[in-house]
Every structure is written in C-alpha cells, then in structure tokens.
Write a protein that holds these residues in place. Sequence first.
Motif, mmCIF file in Angstrom:
data_model
loop_
_atom_site.group_PDB
_atom_site.id
_atom_site.type_symbol
_atom_site.label_atom_id
_atom_site.label_comp_id
_atom_site.label_asym_id
_atom_site.label_seq_id
_atom_site.Cartn_x
_atom_site.Cartn_y
_atom_site.Cartn_z
ATOM 1 N N THR A 429 11.567 0.243 -11.009
ATOM 2 C CA THR A 429 11.465 -1.317 -11.099
ATOM 3 C C THR A 429 10.623 -1.512 -12.434
ATOM 4 O O THR A 429 9.907 -0.565 -12.802
ATOM 5 N N PRO A 430 10.719 -2.646 -12.921
ATOM 6 C CA PRO A 430 9.537 -3.148 -13.785
ATOM 7 C C PRO A 430 8.329 -2.969 -12.924
ATOM 8 O O PRO A 430 8.418 -2.807 -11.890
ATOM 9 N N PRO A 431 7.321 -3.528 -13.732
ATOM 10 C CA PRO A 431 6.012 -3.616 -13.276
ATOM 11 C C PRO A 431 5.948 -4.834 -12.014
ATOM 12 O O PRO A 431 6.956 -5.928 -12.245
ATOM 13 N N ILE A 432 5.461 -4.371 -10.865
ATOM 14 C CA ILE A 432 5.402 -5.465 -9.894
ATOM 15 C C ILE A 432 3.875 -5.953 -9.719
ATOM 16 O O ILE A 432 2.841 -5.321 -9.534
ATOM 17 N N LEU A 433 4.036 -7.453 -9.722
ATOM 18 C CA LEU A 433 2.575 -7.778 -9.816
ATOM 19 C C LEU A 433 2.394 -7.957 -8.185
ATOM 20 O O LEU A 433 3.091 -8.913 -7.396
ATOM 21 N N MET A 434 1.237 -7.728 -7.649
ATOM 22 C CA MET A 434 0.981 -7.806 -6.110
ATOM 23 C C MET A 434 -0.404 -8.576 -6.172
ATOM 24 O O MET A 434 -1.371 -8.261 -6.906
ATOM 25 N N THR A 435 -0.666 -9.505 -5.279
ATOM 26 C CA THR A 435 -2.112 -10.237 -5.082
ATOM 27 C C THR A 435 -2.582 -10.128 -3.641
ATOM 28 O O THR A 435 -1.607 -10.226 -2.882
ATOM 29 N N ASN A 436 -3.789 -10.252 -3.637
ATOM 30 C CA ASN A 436 -4.164 -10.451 -2.154
ATOM 31 C C ASN A 436 -5.793 -10.668 -2.200
ATOM 32 O O ASN A 436 -6.583 -10.432 -3.144
ATOM 33 N N SER A 437 -5.814 -11.848 -1.316
ATOM 34 C CA SER A 437 -7.241 -12.304 -1.114
ATOM 35 C C SER A 437 -8.265 -11.094 -0.460
ATOM 36 O O SER A 437 -7.961 -10.411 0.427
ATOM 37 N N ARG A 438 -9.248 -10.894 -1.067
ATOM 38 C CA ARG A 438 -10.284 -9.979 -0.505
ATOM 39 C C ARG A 438 -10.623 -10.296 1.157
ATOM 40 O O ARG A 438 -10.722 -9.629 1.847
ATOM 41 N N TYR A 439 -10.549 -11.756 1.435
ATOM 42 C CA TYR A 439 -10.626 -12.112 2.772
ATOM 43 C C TYR A 439 -9.475 -12.833 3.276
ATOM 44 O O TYR A 439 -9.386 -14.024 3.384
ATOM 45 N N ASP A 440 -8.316 -12.139 3.531
ATOM 46 C CA ASP A 440 -7.272 -12.839 4.121
ATOM 47 C C ASP A 440 -6.955 -12.496 5.624
ATOM 48 O O ASP A 440 -7.012 -11.273 6.184
ATOM 49 N N PRO A 441 -7.020 -13.485 6.366
ATOM 50 C CA PRO A 441 -7.203 -13.359 7.816
ATOM 51 C C PRO A 441 -5.642 -12.809 8.342
ATOM 52 O O PRO A 441 -5.759 -12.324 9.567
ATOM 53 N N ALA A 442 -4.868 -12.695 7.773
ATOM 54 C CA ALA A 442 -3.264 -12.181 8.379
ATOM 55 C C ALA A 442 -2.896 -11.136 7.479
ATOM 56 O O ALA A 442 -2.379 -10.192 8.314
ATOM 57 N N THR A 443 -2.857 -11.047 6.352
ATOM 58 C CA THR A 443 -2.504 -9.685 5.772
ATOM 59 C C THR A 443 -3.590 -9.243 4.876
ATOM 60 O O THR A 443 -4.090 -9.632 3.913
ATOM 61 N N PRO A 444 -4.370 -8.185 5.654
ATOM 62 C CA PRO A 444 -5.906 -7.917 5.059
ATOM 63 C C PRO A 444 -5.570 -7.146 3.508
ATOM 64 O O PRO A 444 -4.527 -6.655 3.178
ATOM 65 N N HIS A 445 -6.600 -7.345 3.013
ATOM 66 C CA HIS A 445 -6.737 -6.803 1.629
ATOM 67 C C HIS A 445 -6.382 -5.194 1.664
ATOM 68 O O HIS A 445 -5.750 -4.893 0.657
ATOM 69 N N SER A 446 -6.758 -4.644 2.686
ATOM 70 C CA SER A 446 -6.346 -3.101 2.650
ATOM 71 C C SER A 446 -4.891 -2.808 2.880
ATOM 72 O O SER A 446 -4.496 -2.170 2.211
ATOM 73 N N TRP A 447 -4.271 -4.050 3.285
ATOM 74 C CA TRP A 447 -2.681 -3.830 3.210
ATOM 75 C C TRP A 447 -2.138 -3.799 1.718
ATOM 76 O O TRP A 447 -1.371 -3.068 1.579
ATOM 77 N N GLY A 448 -2.627 -4.940 1.023
ATOM 78 C CA GLY A 448 -1.857 -4.937 -0.362
ATOM 79 C C GLY A 448 -2.535 -3.591 -1.034
ATOM 80 O O GLY A 448 -1.577 -3.167 -1.692
ATOM 81 N N ALA A 449 -3.756 -3.461 -0.943
ATOM 82 C CA ALA A 449 -4.128 -1.990 -1.514
ATOM 83 C C ALA A 449 -3.298 -0.775 -1.291
ATOM 84 O O ALA A 449 -3.158 0.185 -2.060
ATOM 85 N N ASN A 450 -3.058 -0.785 -0.299
ATOM 86 C CA ASN A 450 -2.304 0.459 0.736
ATOM 87 C C ASN A 450 -0.870 0.375 -0.180
ATOM 88 O O ASN A 450 -0.215 1.408 -0.220
ATOM 89 N N ALA A 451 -0.254 -0.756 0.096
ATOM 90 C CA ALA A 451 1.111 -0.959 -0.459
ATOM 91 C C ALA A 451 1.330 -0.569 -2.002
ATOM 92 O O ALA A 451 2.239 -0.012 -2.228
#
Length: 534
Positions: A429-451
């Motif tokens: 794929t081309p570059p994929i931009l992923m964003t996550n709040s540091r304090y997300d109550p539903a999809t934790p930041h660790s999920w974004g970092a791991n994905a």
Amino acid sequence: MPSNPPLVPRVRTRGRLAVGALVTALFGQLLAGTAVAAPAAETLSPGHIAWKPCASPSGQGTFECATLKVPVDWKRPRGATVDLALARHRATDPERRIGSLLINPGGPGGSGVDFAFSAPESFSPDLLARFDIVGFDPRGVGLSNPVKCDADRVKAQEALIYPDSASSFAALREANRALGESCRDLTGPLVDHMDTGSVVRDMEAIRAGLGERRISYYGVSYGTAIGQQYAERYPHRVRAMTLDSNMDHSLGRWGFQKTEAAAVEESYGQFADWCARTASCALHGRDTRALFDSLYKRADAGDLVLPGDPPQTVAPQDLQSAALSYMYDPASWFDFARLLTELDASAPAAARSLRTYGEPTEFPFYPVMCQDYDFGVSSYATLARFERELARRAPVTRFSPLGWTVQTGCQNWPTEVTNPQRRLRVDGTPPILMTNSRYDPATPHSWGANAARQIGREAVLLTYDGVGHGDYWLSPCARDAIDTYLLTLKTPRKGTHCPAVWPTGPSAQRQSPAGGLVNPLPDLLGTGTYGRTA
C-alpha cells in the motif's frame, strides 16, 4: 460524546439497547432497513451504481443516494443478495475533484449513510471541495438489511451480561445462544455473514461500482478494522487511508481486557486531574477518584439513584458505562462532573422500569463482534480471575464495560467465528496514516501502536496527547495532518505528537476544537445514546 450526553438511565438501557449502545462505540441510531433480495439470476456486475438525488436530514449539502447488490455469502456469489445503502456528498469544486473518499464511523453498528449526511458540518471545506464523500451502511446495519433480534432475548441477555457465579454464567451462555438464534430467525442467513472480512469484500464492490481505480478511505473506531483488513486484502486499490482511533485485531482474551481496562482507568484519571486544576469543574477541590470509588460502592449496595421524577436506581455497571461514555469527548466533562455531584447528593429510592418486550429490535453489534473475535472461556472461574486482576490494575473504574461485555456477550454465540484474531499482513500500500489519542477510552493507544507495528513500513502513527475517541474532531493538529495527507498524500513524520486540548467552559453544542466542526460520532455511534462502539 456530545456536550450534553445522556444521563445514566439512557446508558443503562444497555443491552443493545444499551450494552449495544454502549458497546456498539467501537466498538446508532440506525435507520429502517430493506429485506434480503431473492437469489441473483446472474453474476453481479459491480461496475455501475445508479445514483439518484436525495436530501440529508439537515437539508445541507448536495447528495445522491443509491443501493448496491452484493452476495450475502461471498463464497456463493450467485446466491442470496443484500442491498447496501449508500449516500454521497458531491465535491463542491468538481474541477479539482480528486476522487471518492469512502468513510465509516465505526460501531459495529454506526451508519455510514448518516456519516455522509453529516459531512457538510463534520468535515473540512477542503475535503468537501476535493472529494465525493461516500458513506455506506455496512451489511446488517441501518438501511442495509438491519439485523433484528427479539427484544425479550436482548433484555434477558442484558440482565445476565455481568455474571457473578457459575450458575449465572451458565444462564448467560444459554441467553446468548437464544438471542443469536432469534437474530437468525428474524433476519435470515445474513446473520451468519456479518464478519469484517465480508464487509471488506463489500467495500471493494463499492470501489468498483464507483469506477475508481484506487480508493481513499477515512475510518474511525471499528471503521479502522475495516480499513486495516481492506489494505491487507486489496493493497493496490488504496490511494490513501486514514485510520483514526485504531482497533487491534491480534489481541487474545486477556490482552483485550487488560488494555481496555487500562484505557478507561487512565482516561478517568485525566478527567480527575483536569477537575483538580479547573476551578469551574463542579468537583474542583474534591478527590474525584475517591468519589467514583464511593459512588461505585453505593451502587453495588443498591443505594445510588439518579435524580428525576421518578428517580432511578443506578447499578455499578451503569456508573462504569457513564464514565466510559463521558470520556469519548472532553467537551462533555463539565456535564459529567455535575452528574457525579448530583449522584453523590442523592438519596436511595426505588428503581423504575422502562422495559418493553417482544418486538424485533435492531442489534448488529454482537453478530459482528462474535464472528470477529474468539473470546470463549471455559468456566466462570476464568472470568472471575480476570475480574479480580482487572480491578487490581484499574482500582478506580475496575474494568471497561465495553471490553467486558464484548467477551461475556459472545460466550456460546451460535454463529461461527469466521474472522478470528490474527496479526495484520499489509504489503504494497501507499503510506497509511494512523492516529490515536494517548487516552482513548475505547480503542487504547496501545492498540494503534501495535497495529502500526504489524503493518510495518507502510504505517505512520500520529499520537494526540489528549483524551477522547475520534481525533479528527478533538485536535486541530490531528485534523490538519489528516486533511493534508488525504489531499496531498504527504504524511507527518513518524512519531509526531499533537498537543492535548482541554475544555475551558461548558458548551451546549457538540462543536469540536478542530475548526468549529461538529463531532458526529456521539449520534452515529450511540454515544448520543454512548459509544457502543469502537
């Protein structure tokens, strides 16, 4: 979360009526649906979508609506079909049009049609000028043959969703199976084909129907799961992809629970710290963590009520669900502080029942999640051990009602887990931009970092250092980065952080700090009713 989110009883309708509303944040208010079509006589030809003019509920913007027929079971393309509902907002500067931007608001259960209708208020003028904004109701949602289940069964499950003994766990398992079977009886074979893999195939059919060689995509919450798996299956069909507030489909039972619990605990901690330094917070000068613990214990004893006429008894899970809901958008924190103050001042009272029974009710959350996640546990002892350990790790909020009910609600669900957890394998794929709040109550930041780690070199992760779910409407910095990327394909540097934005005064509007745009997620995901979803 809107600036005037529901009080506890609306969250309490939990089942799927409220666990659904609650858990349908990920992880809405759905529209009426259509019936499954008769078997197709010939192979689908997805090269054409017959658009017709239509009006949005607000009357703003120029829209077209259409349906696209896709197989119920993609392994049997000549079998029964379902009509997917679509809506698009035409580019306001057609001479500079880039193409189509597909969007999905999450859930599972959020309406992409409604998301598209919100575009004039919710997306920047630059995106509106250069893209046709295209939303679709995923299979089983809204106008795309909504999954319907018996309300009696929904309520029966709701009453058992937090088991406290081996016998109540066994009863929950029976209730889950009965609920799932009622969904199949009232909806038909579509219920067995609600997994995200099928939605990804649907999205590819939409791309072909739009006549686009490559597609741009913005997905938030559960919509990131659709995007991640689309990029994996169709990497060369991606022009640009923004994944906002990311799911992590690689997590097992315990990994899912502990990260969800930590996310709610940390988000509430940010709320407590904000109250401590904000004189206009109704709880300023009080120990907001200790207050929540006190309210939880009163709720557990049956002594906590919501003021009203008549008042309503608040269960511990109602309190947890309210906390989760109000963490979606800090714009609601002034209201949340007042709610906790009122609850603390209330006196015991009898509960009031708001229940109705027997009618079919739209309920897509578990049919999707229970085909995407294998969260089966062998016994109540395992659940109890999880609960004790989560409470140790999250001593204030104890666990995430969203994470917990995903697990308990899928025990003994009658459909097959057709899209179980696994690591992503994205290549090309081309570059994929992923964003996550540091304090997300539903999809934790660790999920974004791991994905992002799983996707690898194609992923660029941007962190918003504040609280909430849906960075586009929480952070001007994140919104600008997303707009720039979608318009120009230029990503921020890997490891970029955007500063936190804190509420400075109560507002009657759901207006985000990102350029005065209106945050549509509370209504689309039921946070206007929560967050059901991711």
